[in-house]
Structures are given as structure tokens and as C-alpha cells.
Design a protein around this motif. Structure first.
Motif, mmCIF file in Angstrom:
data_model
loop_
_atom_site.group_PDB
_atom_site.id
_atom_site.type_symbol
_atom_site.label_atom_id
_atom_site.label_comp_id
_atom_site.label_asym_id
_atom_site.label_seq_id
_atom_site.Cartn_x
_atom_site.Cartn_y
_atom_site.Cartn_z
ATOM 1 N N VAL A 33 11.112 -1.965 0.379
ATOM 2 C CA VAL A 33 10.575 -3.117 -0.347
ATOM 3 C C VAL A 33 11.154 -3.152 -1.766
ATOM 4 O O VAL A 33 11.532 -2.113 -2.311
ATOM 5 C CB VAL A 33 9.028 -3.102 -0.385
ATOM 6 C CG1 VAL A 33 8.454 -3.298 1.011
ATOM 7 C CG2 VAL A 33 8.499 -1.834 -1.005
ATOM 8 N N GLU A 90 10.032 -3.407 -4.841
ATOM 9 C CA GLU A 90 9.427 -2.563 -5.886
ATOM 10 C C GLU A 90 9.902 -1.118 -5.754
ATOM 11 O O GLU A 90 10.090 -0.405 -6.730
ATOM 12 C CB GLU A 90 7.890 -2.602 -5.792
ATOM 13 C CG GLU A 90 7.285 -3.971 -5.908
ATOM 14 C CD GLU A 90 7.112 -4.693 -4.578
ATOM 15 O OE1 GLU A 90 6.339 -5.663 -4.533
ATOM 16 O OE2 GLU A 90 7.745 -4.306 -3.569
ATOM 17 N N THR A 136 3.036 -1.540 -4.118
ATOM 18 C CA THR A 136 3.677 -2.415 -3.137
ATOM 19 C C THR A 136 2.571 -2.989 -2.251
ATOM 20 O O THR A 136 1.393 -2.656 -2.427
ATOM 21 C CB THR A 136 4.678 -1.655 -2.236
ATOM 22 O OG1 THR A 136 3.951 -0.786 -1.362
ATOM 23 C CG2 THR A 136 5.682 -0.856 -3.055
ATOM 24 N N GLN A 137 2.967 -3.796 -1.267
ATOM 25 C CA GLN A 137 1.952 -4.345 -0.360
ATOM 26 C C GLN A 137 1.302 -3.260 0.496
ATOM 27 O O GLN A 137 0.263 -3.481 1.095
ATOM 28 C CB GLN A 137 2.538 -5.446 0.531
ATOM 29 C CG GLN A 137 3.490 -4.948 1.609
ATOM 30 C CD GLN A 137 4.939 -5.143 1.241
ATOM 31 O OE1 GLN A 137 5.338 -4.987 0.084
ATOM 32 N NE2 GLN A 137 5.754 -5.476 2.220
#
Length: 93
Positions: free
Chosen positions: A58, A60, A79-80
Motif C-alpha cells: 500500500v 503509505e 494504513t487501511q
């Protein structure tokens, strides 16, 4: 292409991430804490993620992995998936 290797600890809260970062700074072993606390399956391997290139994680995560100094714990990185402590173990162009 630049390749990097890193390890991480994934937890649910920023507070837990900060607490683990303090414990590592105090001398506790990153891999042992990853095995005990990480929500990621990589935790069983001490948080090791193997080798990967830009764009494979991802954004980030990539931002930190491809810019941070080697062998220094970074984070919390949100992050998610949650909050990460990251340590870049190698990077090569």
C-alpha cells in the motif's frame, strides 16, 4: 527496479503501536514482539515480509520503506489494515 526487504508489526491501535515501539527501544526483540502481537500472518516469521518493489504494498507502506534509514524502527504508520511498526532491513537499486 529498487527492491527492499522489511519486517513489520501490525496492530489495531496507535496506542498499542507506540507501546511496542517503546518496548523495542528498551531492548525487546522486534521479531519476538511480532510473533506475540502482530495481526498479520507474517508475525509468525517475526514480521518478515521478504523482498518487494515499489507499488507492491500500500502507498503509505511504500513511502516509508523506500525512504527510511535501514534498521531503524519507523511508525506508527497507518494504513487501511491498521497501525504498523516498520523496519527496513535492506534496499538495493
Amino acid at each position: 527496479m529498487t527492491l527492499a526487504s522489511a519486517r513489520h508489526i501490525l496492530v489495531d491501535s496507535e496506542a498499542q503501536c507506540l507501546e511496542l515501539k517503546q518496548r523495542i527501544a528498551g531492548g525487546e526483540d522486534f521479531a519476538d514482539l511480532a510473533k506475540e502481537f502482530s495481526n498479520c500472518p507474517s508475525g509468525q516469521d517475526g514480521g518478515a515480509l521478504g523482498e518487494f518493489g515499489p507499488g507492491m504494498m500500500v502507498p503509505e507502506f511504500d513511502k516509508v520503506v523506500f525512504s527510511a534509514p535501514l534498521n531503524e524502527v519507523q511508525g506508527p504508520v497507518q494504513t487501511q489494515f491498521g497501525y504498523h511498526l516498520l523496519e527496513v532491513t535492506s534496499r538495493q537499486d
